[in-house]
Design an enzyme around this catalytic site. Structure first.
Site, PDB file in Angstrom:
ATOM      1  N   GLU A   1       4.891  -6.895   6.447  1.00  0.00           N
ATOM      2  CA  GLU A   1       5.581  -5.708   6.974  1.00  0.00           C
ATOM      3  C   GLU A   1       4.552  -4.645   7.311  1.00  0.00           C
ATOM      4  O   GLU A   1       4.194  -4.030   6.236  1.00  0.00           O
ATOM      5  CB  GLU A   1       6.781  -5.131   6.353  1.00  0.00           C
ATOM      6  CG  GLU A   1       7.932  -5.963   6.423  1.00  0.00           C
ATOM      7  CD  GLU A   1       8.732  -6.283   7.609  1.00  0.00           C
ATOM      8  OE1 GLU A   1       8.421  -5.507   8.624  1.00  0.00           O
ATOM      9  OE2 GLU A   1       9.115  -7.348   7.679  1.00  0.00           O
TER      10      GLU A   1
ATOM     11  N   CYS B   1       5.620   3.808   8.539  1.00  0.00           N
ATOM     12  CA  CYS B   1       5.357   2.936   9.694  1.00  0.00           C
ATOM     13  C   CYS B   1       5.946   3.096  10.928  1.00  0.00           C
ATOM     14  O   CYS B   1       5.554   2.655  11.944  1.00  0.00           O
ATOM     15  CB  CYS B   1       5.121   1.392   8.933  1.00  0.00           C
ATOM     16  SG  CYS B   1       7.012   0.961   8.467  1.00  0.00           S
TER      17      CYS B   1
END
Length: 481
Positions: A211, A249
């Site tokens: 991720e 993110c």
């Protein structure tokens, strides 16, 4: 430390080999314990998040504690359905054989979490790994030391400490961990470290979920959303500055807008920032701080580029001692500047102007694939072009970041923004191997009369004979012409 890792790994492998973690009852007990742990330690968790990142308790509960409790509750409520073998409808050719797919745990998995959401990004993958029946070693990030220490101290008091372990440390500890063979590695962090993780995993052909991140663009089509611009501006502001001060993110990295509307958008953003954080954001207590001096200096370097500094239209003040950077807006910073070619991960919002909003498609395609694309538009043609001509981990129309909170949708990147997906049932699948099971019948067979025929040819002939037989039956029944 090597001895500690070796001993932990042996104990976890022995626990997995015993079959204890495969029990649905065991998995549910651990999930219930995670919920209990969060409820019992809500104040302590909020405290460590404030110490590490300056997060307000409301933000901490919204983005971390509440998220973890919802994730664990979903897994607890749905686990009985997730573990049921999936029956496969085999082609008539294989009758009377039957087929199904069962989900089995990988074994002993390594979870390496990130510093920006140190509670949720540690416990959410842990929930998926436990749901699937694995043993887990969690290494929390050393960049959020108080959260890491809290998890290392608290998790063993609630969870099965022969199956689930927490280890603290920096890159040296991570290096030791990556030398060992794991059955699965789950990593959250930067693409640069992701490449190191993947290279280490390749040594043992270990499957990975990465991720990562990237520059998440936000398209503002003011023509089609002109009546809703107040909501658009509020959501962009929340998506940029409201979650860990842009250190996320999935936060808005930059905005694409037509040149004719740019100044209006900026003038709407300014009072929205003040409504969020007051006239003095540094003293508001609502804006998370930059995680440490190294990251502060990186952001300061991005802003101090002469071309970037000339593009500042709002904010720009910094205080290294307090690790504070004011919410900042840039208008058309140089496209070849560092700030436009790496993930910002901070409270700085570039606004890039275009002649026509349709040009946003080409602009996004010229960059690496992002983790998310956000687009405020009601133009169905533009929506279709975004979906068909761009590639990203996800696309969200007329909102930002909410896709991360939705357990019914998979979350993950593509290309440089990540490999694999998780959340909800997808977390269960992330940590499970789907094993195909086929059960044949001994009722029909052919004798091998010619020795040169190998078993594969015989099997093929048997299947061909079976197919011809059933076609004949169907023809005689009038079901097939």
């Amino acid at each position: 430390m090597e001895e500690v890792v070796d001993q932990s790994l042996r104990e976890m492998r022995d626990t997995f080999a015993s079959g204890r973690t495969r029990s649905v009852k065991w998995r549910k007990t651990q999930l219930e314990a995670i919920i209990e742990m969060v409820k019992d330690n809500e104040d302590k968790m909020c405290d460590v998040l404030f110490q590490d990142l300056g997060k307000h308790s409301t933000e901490a509960f919204r983005d971390e504690l509440g998220f973890v409790m919802r994730s664990a509750t979903t897994a607890l409520n749905c686990l009985d359905k997730w573990v049921v073998p999936k029956k496969s409808n085999l082609p008539l050719l294989f009758y009377p054989s039957t087929g199904k797919v069962i989900s089995e745990p990988y074994g002993t998995v390594l979870v390496l979490s990130s510093w920006n959401f140190p509670i949720s990004l540690s416990l959410d993958p842990l929930i998926g790994a436990i749901s699937a029946g694995n043993t887990v070693l969690l290494k929390a990030s050393e960049l959020s030391p108080n959260a890491s220490a809290f998890l290392a101290k608290t998790i063993p008091s609630y969870l099965d400490n022969k199956a689930i372990k927490v280890i603290e440390g920096g890159p040296d500890v991570a290096t030791i961990l990556l030398k060992h063979q794991w059955d699965k590695i789950f990593f959250t962090g930067s693409p640069r470290i992701g490449k190191i993780i993947m290279a280490a995993a390749a040594e043992h052909l270990t499957p990975v979920t990465l991720e990562l991140g990237g520059k998440c663009p936000t398209i503002v089509d003011h023509h089609s959303v002109s009546k809703d611009m107040k909501s658009v501006v509020k959501r962009i502001s929340g998506g940029k500055w409201g979650s860990c001060s842009g250190q996320a993110c999935i936060s808005v990295d930059y905005v694409l807008v037509e040149k004719s509307f740019a100044s209006s958008l900026i003038e709407m953003l300014k009072p929205m920032i003040r409504s969020f954080f007051g006239e003095n954001p540094k003293e508001s207590g609502c804006l998370s701080r930059i995680v440490n001096k190294k990251h502060f200096q990186r952001l300061a370097r991005l802003l101090n580029d002469p071309g970037v500094q000339a593009s500042i239209v709002y904010g720009g003040s910094m205080d290294e001692e307090k690790l504070y950077i004011e919410p900042t807006i840039l208008l058309d910073p140089p496209l070849d500047s560092e700030i436009m070619n790496e993930e910002i991960f901070g409270p700085i919002l570039p606004i890039i102007t275009l002649r026509d909003i349709q040009e946003s498609i080409g602009f996004i395609k010229s960059k690496p694939k992002p983790l998310a694309i956000y687009a405020f538009t009601k133009d169905e043609n533009l929506k279709t072009r975004i979906l068909s001509e761009t590639s990203s981990g996800s696309v969200t129309f007329n909102d930002v970041m909410i896709q991360y909170m939705c357990d019914a949708l998979p979350f993950g990147g593509v290309g440089e923004s990540g490999i694999g997906r998780y959340h909800g049932k997808y977390s269960f699948e992330c940590f499970s191997h789907e094993k195909a099971i086929m059960e044949g019948s001994l009722a029909m067979d052919l004798e091998a009369r010619y020795p040169p025929w190998n078993s594969f040819k015989l099997t093929f002939l048997r299947l061909a004979f079976r197919e011809a037989y059933f076609k004949l039956v169907l023809f005689m029944l009038g079901l097939k012409k």
